[in-house]
Design an enzyme around this catalytic site. Structure first.
Site, PDB file in Angstrom:
ATOM      1  N   SER A 184       0.841  -1.195   0.000  1.00 29.71           N
ATOM      2  CA  SER A 184       0.000   0.000   0.000  1.00 29.71           C
ATOM      3  C   SER A 184       0.879   1.249   0.000  1.00 29.71           C
ATOM      4  CB  SER A 184      -0.972  -0.051   1.180  1.00 29.71           C
ATOM      5  OG  SER A 184      -2.010   0.883   1.047  1.00 29.71           O
ATOM      6  N   GLU A 311      -9.523  -5.212  -3.811  1.00 29.83           N
ATOM      7  CA  GLU A 311      -8.824  -4.307  -2.902  1.00 29.83           C
ATOM      8  C   GLU A 311      -9.768  -3.484  -2.018  1.00 29.83           C
ATOM      9  OE1 GLU A 311      -5.578  -3.800  -2.396  1.00 29.83           O
ATOM     10  OE2 GLU A 311      -4.507  -4.537  -4.156  1.00 29.83           O
ATOM     11  N   HIS A 403      -7.798  -5.705   0.298  1.00 22.76           N
ATOM     12  CA  HIS A 403      -6.582  -4.984   0.648  1.00 22.76           C
ATOM     13  C   HIS A 403      -6.008  -5.518   1.966  1.00 22.76           C
ATOM     14  CE1 HIS A 403      -3.984  -1.568  -0.026  1.00 22.76           C
ATOM     15  NE2 HIS A 403      -4.193  -1.080   1.189  1.00 22.76           N
TER      16      HIS A 403
END
Length: 496
Positions: A184, A311, A403
């Site tokens: 990320s 995600e 995610h």
């Protein structure tokens, strides 16, 4: 005991053949006269420093499961941690991990970042803390002498890599065989380091899981500072901001983020109120990293890219998504983000039965992570770089591949209680543990020799799941059809 350039350190007693040395300072505390400045070398200490606990986390308001919270007054936040085999047969490859957290929260002390399992593959693993939020990425008006550089969080990471270069041999690591990995915000930071002149020569390879695009334009960073300063009740000047306490700026940023979240006129920040990020200032970071990679600025660096296939569903699960219950709101989102005309309807055709909310999650996840990751791999390959592309698509028992779900697997920490929510809530099964071993081994292979276990290029995609598969079109939707929809979109530094 280990000897570093700043002094001697003592770590924890070996556990299963792995030594952990935690909370080692790599730079001076970035407060007082050092606040908002580039990191400065650590003043040496005398005696042996006890390094058996993680160092303090950077200023933030987040409280994460299993991880320490920030305590105002704890200033020695620029520290790193090392996991190394107790008896290395020779200099071992080094993996340096950059945590994510929207450039605003997180730390290296999160249990899912424990480096024991990767170290067992024959690596020396380093994790680190760096400045976050306004301290690390906020625009501070300069005095004309370059006293307050932008992208201080990235400069901290470079200082940590310089520490690794100068000290990691004492822990059995090879300073000339370093891989930087991140997820990320940490992945995007790693990509920034790929193209930064100041980081040249400090590492050979990058692992980027769920890199998020794009970086900030300077004018957006300046406007954010004006709003945060106003919320903190101080002028938007360097001296005034330096005189505000870290907790005052954290509270002010939280207030501004909430204002953006509830203000439909806030542009992109209404949809994703992340106030900080790397800034394409033209000096520390010369431009949008994707453009610089495409121009060949990092063609000599090996690259392993991964993203998850769903995600943005994590953000929905934790209540961080704007309400998009109507087509009107969905089209407003598309307009604010500058999405190509007709993209919403093309997604609707690709996902029959999906309502506005689900379409928003799919579009935003692909915009921020999926397509950006694929573009990054494409750009590096076209520029002559060596790249491997993968996707995380574990969906056993209806679990979403969202995610952060990939990180506990890559670190081999799926049995940590604090990651249960990320990986679906239930205790991991035999298939999950086997997947974790495969992903950890892939990281180890890539960090060792640049080979994670499948062919390089963007056509052969490793799809992580139970079981894995390799396919040119492995995704929860058809990859070629999906990516064709984004052909007209160009990533540029965010300006609003």
């Amino acid at each position: 005991m280990y000897r570093t350039t700043s002094g001697r350190v003592r770590g924890r007693a070996p556990a299963d053949g792995i030594v952990a040395v935690l909370g080692v300072p790599y730079a001076e505390p970035p407060f007082g006269e050092n606040r908002f400045r580039a990191p400065r070398p650590r003043t040496p200490w005398s005696g042996v420093r006890d390094c058996t606990e993680f160092g303090p986390v950077a200023p933030q308001s987040a409280e994460l499961p299993g991880a320490p919270s920030w305590s105002p007054g704890d200033e020695d936040v620029l520290t790193l941690n090392i996991w190394a085999p107790e008896a290395a047969p020779g200099p071992l490859p080094v993996l340096v991990w950059l945590h994510g957290g929207a450039y605003t929260f997180g730390s290296s002390a999160q249990p899912d970042f424990d480096g024991t399992a990767p170290a067992r593959t024959g690596l020396v693993v380093v994790t680190l803390n760096y400045r976050l939020g306004f301290e690390g990425f906020g625009h501070v008006p300069d005095d004309g002498r370059g006293a307050f550089p932008p992208n201080r969080g990235l400069l901290d990471q470079i200082a940590a890599l310089e520490w690794v270069r100068d000290n990691i041999a004492a822990f059995g690591g090879a300073p000339d065989n370093v891989t930087v990995a991140g997820q990320s915000a940490g992945a995007t930071a790693a990509v920034c380091l790929m193209v930064m002149d100041a980081a040249r020569g400090l590492f050979r390879r990058v692992i980027a899981h769920s890199a998020v695009g794009s970086c900030f334009a300077p004018e957006l960073a300046e406007r954010v500072t004006e709003r945060v300063a106003a919320a903190a009740g101080v002028p938007a000047t360097g001296p005034a901001l330096a005189g505000a306490s870290p907790q005052a700026l954290v509270r002010a940023a939280d207030a501004v983020a909430e204002e953006c979240r509830t203000d439909p006129g806030a542009g992109s920040l209404h949809w994703d109120p992340v106030l900080y990020g790397p800034v394409a200032d033209g000096h520390v970071l010369r431009g949008e990293p994707l453009d610089l990679v495409a121009a060949g600025a990092a063609r000599d660096i090996g690259l392993l890219v991964c993203h998850t296939t769903e995600e943005y569903w994590l953000m929905d699960a934790v209540g961080a998504v704007s309400d998009v219950a109507t087509d009107e709101r969905l089209h407003r989102f598309a307009a604010d983000l500058g999405l190509p005309a007709g993209l919403v309807e093309e997604y609707r055709a690709l996902l029959p039965g999906a309502g506005p909310h689900e379409l928003h999650l799919a579009l935003y996840g692909d915009l921020l992570f999926g397509e950006y990751s694929s573009r990054l791999a494409d750009a590096h390959e076209a520029a002559g770089g060596r790249v491997f592309l993968s996707r995380f698509d574990r969906k056993d028992a209806g679990v979403r591949a969202w995610h952060c779900a990939d990180v506990p697997f890559a670190f081999g920490n799926v049995d940590e209680e604090c990651v249960r929510f990320l990986i679906g809530g239930a205790e991991p099964g035999a298939g999950d543990r086997a997947l974790a071993r495969r992903m950890t081994a892939a990281w180890g292979g890539f960090a060792t020799s640049g080979d994670p276990g499948w062919r390089p290029g963007t056509r052969d995609i490793r799809v992580w799941g139970t079981p894995d598969r390799t396919a040119a079109s492995g995704h929860w939707r058809d990859v070629e059809a999906l990516r064709a929809l984004w052909a007209a979109y160009t990533y540029r530094p965010v300006r609003s």
